[in-house]
Write a protein that holds these residues in place. Structure first.
Motif, PDB file in Angstrom:
ATOM      1  N   GLY A 213       0.824  -1.203   0.000  1.00 32.01           N
ATOM      2  CA  GLY A 213       0.000   0.000   0.000  1.00 32.01           C
ATOM      3  C   GLY A 213       0.861   1.256   0.000  1.00 32.01           C
ATOM      4  N   GLY A 214       2.052   1.167   0.585  1.00 28.11           N
ATOM      5  CA  GLY A 214       3.000   2.285   0.566  1.00 28.11           C
ATOM      6  C   GLY A 214       3.518   2.558  -0.835  1.00 28.11           C
ATOM      7  N   LEU A 215       3.734   1.493  -1.592  1.00 30.34           N
ATOM      8  CA  LEU A 215       4.131   1.660  -2.991  1.00 30.34           C
ATOM      9  C   LEU A 215       3.010   2.349  -3.765  1.00 30.34           C
ATOM     10  CD1 LEU A 215       5.870   1.136  -5.545  1.00 30.34           C
ATOM     11  CD2 LEU A 215       4.756  -1.107  -5.674  1.00 30.34           C
ATOM     12  N   LEU A 216       1.772   1.892  -3.555  1.00 38.53           N
ATOM     13  CA  LEU A 216       0.631   2.522  -4.226  1.00 38.53           C
ATOM     14  C   LEU A 216       0.513   3.992  -3.829  1.00 38.53           C
ATOM     15  CD1 LEU A 216      -2.161  -0.210  -3.989  1.00 38.53           C
ATOM     16  CD2 LEU A 216      -0.588   0.253  -5.884  1.00 38.53           C
ATOM     17  N   ALA A 217       0.721   4.281  -2.547  1.00 37.29           N
ATOM     18  CA  ALA A 217       0.632   5.664  -2.062  1.00 37.29           C
ATOM     19  C   ALA A 217       1.654   6.553  -2.753  1.00 37.29           C
ATOM     20  CB  ALA A 217       0.825   5.700  -0.544  1.00 37.29           C
ATOM     21  N   GLN A 218       2.871   6.052  -2.912  1.00 36.39           N
ATOM     22  CA  GLN A 218       3.915   6.833  -3.574  1.00 36.39           C
ATOM     23  C   GLN A 218       3.588   7.059  -5.048  1.00 36.39           C
ATOM     24  OE1 GLN A 218       8.068   5.591  -2.260  1.00 36.39           O
ATOM     25  NE2 GLN A 218       6.777   3.995  -1.352  1.00 36.39           N
ATOM     26  N   CYS A 219       3.107   6.024  -5.711  1.00 38.31           N
ATOM     27  CA  CYS A 219       2.739   6.154  -7.123  1.00 38.31           C
ATOM     28  C   CYS A 219       1.563   7.117  -7.290  1.00 38.31           C
ATOM     29  CB  CYS A 219       2.402   4.783  -7.709  1.00 38.31           C
ATOM     30  SG  CYS A 219       3.828   3.682  -7.830  1.00 38.31           S
ATOM     31  N   TYR A 220       0.615   7.054  -6.352  1.00 37.83           N
ATOM     32  CA  TYR A 220      -0.523   7.983  -6.380  1.00 37.83           C
ATOM     33  C   TYR A 220      -0.014   9.418  -6.212  1.00 37.83           C
ATOM     34  CZ  TYR A 220      -4.941  10.234  -5.161  1.00 37.83           C
ATOM     35  OH  TYR A 220      -6.028  11.055  -5.135  1.00 37.83           O
ATOM     36  N   ALA A 221       0.909   9.628  -5.280  1.00 36.84           N
ATOM     37  CA  ALA A 221       1.437  10.972  -5.008  1.00 36.84           C
ATOM     38  C   ALA A 221       2.141  11.557  -6.232  1.00 36.84           C
ATOM     39  CB  ALA A 221       2.388  10.936  -3.816  1.00 36.84           C
ATOM     40  N   VAL A 222       2.797  10.708  -6.993  1.00 34.64           N
ATOM     41  CA  VAL A 222       3.478  11.175  -8.199  1.00 34.64           C
ATOM     42  C   VAL A 222       2.464  11.533  -9.285  1.00 34.64           C
ATOM     43  CG1 VAL A 222       4.991  10.442 -10.100  1.00 34.64           C
ATOM     44  CG2 VAL A 222       5.628   9.940  -7.728  1.00 34.64           C
TER      45      VAL A 222
ATOM     46  N   ILE B 155      -3.392  15.558  -2.249  1.00 38.08           N
ATOM     47  CA  ILE B 155      -2.711  14.979  -1.087  1.00 38.08           C
ATOM     48  C   ILE B 155      -2.441  16.048  -0.029  1.00 38.08           C
ATOM     49  CG2 ILE B 155      -0.616  13.837  -0.277  1.00 38.08           C
ATOM     50  CD1 ILE B 155      -0.531  12.376  -2.910  1.00 38.08           C
ATOM     51  N   ALA B 156      -3.012  15.824   1.155  1.00 40.21           N
ATOM     52  CA  ALA B 156      -2.753  16.699   2.299  1.00 40.21           C
ATOM     53  C   ALA B 156      -1.615  16.146   3.148  1.00 40.21           C
ATOM     54  CB  ALA B 156      -4.017  16.841   3.150  1.00 40.21           C
ATOM     55  N   GLY B 157      -1.326  14.868   2.987  1.00 39.30           N
ATOM     56  CA  GLY B 157      -0.248  14.227   3.722  1.00 39.30           C
ATOM     57  C   GLY B 157      -0.035  12.822   3.222  1.00 39.30           C
ATOM     58  N   LEU B 158       1.178  12.323   3.426  1.00 40.16           N
ATOM     59  CA  LEU B 158       1.540  10.984   2.982  1.00 40.16           C
ATOM     60  C   LEU B 158       2.263  10.287   4.123  1.00 40.16           C
ATOM     61  CD1 LEU B 158       1.629   9.113   0.450  1.00 40.16           C
ATOM     62  CD2 LEU B 158       3.848  10.138  -0.075  1.00 40.16           C
ATOM     63  N   ILE B 159       1.733   9.142   4.544  1.00 38.69           N
ATOM     64  CA  ILE B 159       2.333   8.362   5.631  1.00 38.69           C
ATOM     65  C   ILE B 159       2.692   7.000   5.065  1.00 38.69           C
ATOM     66  CG2 ILE B 159       1.996   7.381   7.926  1.00 38.69           C
ATOM     67  CD1 ILE B 159      -0.308   9.495   8.256  1.00 38.69           C
ATOM     68  N   LEU B 160       3.961   6.633   5.152  1.00 36.05           N
ATOM     69  CA  LEU B 160       4.429   5.356   4.627  1.00 36.05           C
ATOM     70  C   LEU B 160       4.886   4.483   5.788  1.00 36.05           C
ATOM     71  CD1 LEU B 160       6.522   6.753   1.648  1.00 36.05           C
ATOM     72  CD2 LEU B 160       4.145   5.973   1.631  1.00 36.05           C
ATOM     73  N   VAL B 161       4.345   3.269   5.852  1.00 31.80           N
ATOM     74  CA  VAL B 161       4.670   2.331   6.924  1.00 31.80           C
ATOM     75  C   VAL B 161       5.242   1.073   6.284  1.00 31.80           C
ATOM     76  CG1 VAL B 161       3.771   1.031   8.893  1.00 31.80           C
ATOM     77  CG2 VAL B 161       2.754   3.239   8.294  1.00 31.80           C
ATOM     78  N   CYS B 162       6.504   0.776   6.575  1.00 35.76           N
ATOM     79  CA  CYS B 162       7.166  -0.420   6.025  1.00 35.76           C
ATOM     80  C   CYS B 162       7.033  -0.467   4.507  1.00 35.76           C
ATOM     81  CB  CYS B 162       6.604  -1.698   6.637  1.00 35.76           C
ATOM     82  SG  CYS B 162       6.789  -1.789   8.417  1.00 35.76           S
ATOM     83  N   ALA B 163       7.237   0.645   3.842  1.00 31.34           N
ATOM     84  CA  ALA B 163       7.043   0.734   2.393  1.00 31.34           C
ATOM     85  C   ALA B 163       8.379   0.784   1.671  1.00 31.34           C
ATOM     86  CB  ALA B 163       6.235   1.985   2.063  1.00 31.34           C
ATOM     87  N   LYS B 164       8.388   0.246   0.462  1.00 26.52           N
ATOM     88  CA  LYS B 164       9.559   0.325  -0.399  1.00 26.52           C
ATOM     89  C   LYS B 164       9.244   1.257  -1.556  1.00 26.52           C
ATOM     90  CE  LYS B 164      12.161  -3.065  -1.291  1.00 26.52           C
ATOM     91  NZ  LYS B 164      12.786  -4.281  -1.766  1.00 26.52           N
ATOM     92  N   THR B 165      10.275   1.671  -2.238  1.00 22.70           N
ATOM     93  CA  THR B 165      10.072   2.562  -3.376  1.00 22.70           C
ATOM     94  C   THR B 165       9.563   1.816  -4.597  1.00 22.70           C
ATOM     95  OG1 THR B 165      12.345   2.293  -4.132  1.00 22.70           O
ATOM     96  CG2 THR B 165      11.885   4.143  -2.634  1.00 22.70           C
ATOM     97  N   GLY B 166       9.869   0.534  -4.684  1.00 21.82           N
ATOM     98  CA  GLY B 166       9.438  -0.225  -5.851  1.00 21.82           C
ATOM     99  C   GLY B 166      10.335  -0.004  -7.051  1.00 21.82           C
TER     100      GLY B 166
END
Length: 171
Positions: free
Chosen positions: A124-133, A139-150
């Protein structure tokens, strides 16, 4: 030094405990995002916080009941990604990260949320990063938990090389 314990009899009468989700007091529904229905649960008022579960293939259940503590200051949105949990699943060509990112944006639009905080755990952290890009504006904030860049990127020298012998590194 060895303590041996032998149980005289097996305990076969294990009490039923309901899933933590069963005690959820918020709204549960499926939302059609155009060709697919995503399962969502919402609770609370305030800044929208959408939770992206790990996987691929996990469910929103990993967030229960912990995020119910945020209902006093946030609208918490739990959802199962396409093909996961209680959301629609169709056999076919598979699912893509881009599709999951676009699904998330469609969900935001249908829920009429202007800005939200995204919390992504693991995949889900990978998806969050891709969504942010792809969709930085909402996006008001981005929280990544145990996420990789992919990304397969050489991040330079690391300590792992000190644990690998020359012979191992040549293989």
């Amino acid at each position: 030094d060895k303590n041996v314990s032998i149980i005289d009899s097996l305990i076969l009468n294990i009490p039923h405990t309901p899933p933590l989700c069963d005690e959820f007091k918020g709204e549960k529904k499926k939302m059609d995002i155009g060709g697919c229905e995503l399962y969502i649960e919402t609770e609370g008022k305030g800044t929208s916080l959408v939770l992206l579960h790990g996987g691929p293939g996990s469910t929103h259940h990993e967030f229960h009941p912990y995020f119910s503590q945020a209902v006093d200051f946030a609208q918490v949105i739990y959802y199962d990604q396409r093909g996961c949990g209680l959301s629609d699943y169709e056999k076919g060509n598979g699912y893509t990260v881009e599709q999951a990112v676009d699904d998330l944006e469609k969900l935001r639009n249908i829920l009429q949320i202007e800005k939200w905080i995204i919390l992504g755990h693991s995949y889900g952290g990978l998806l969050a990063q891709c969504y942010a890009v792809k969709y930085p504006e909402p996006i008001a904030g981005l929280i990544l938990v145990c996420a990789k860049t992919g990304m397969n990127t050489d991040l330079g020298k690391s300590r792992q090389d000190t644990f690998i012998s020359e012979q191992e590194s040549r293989k």
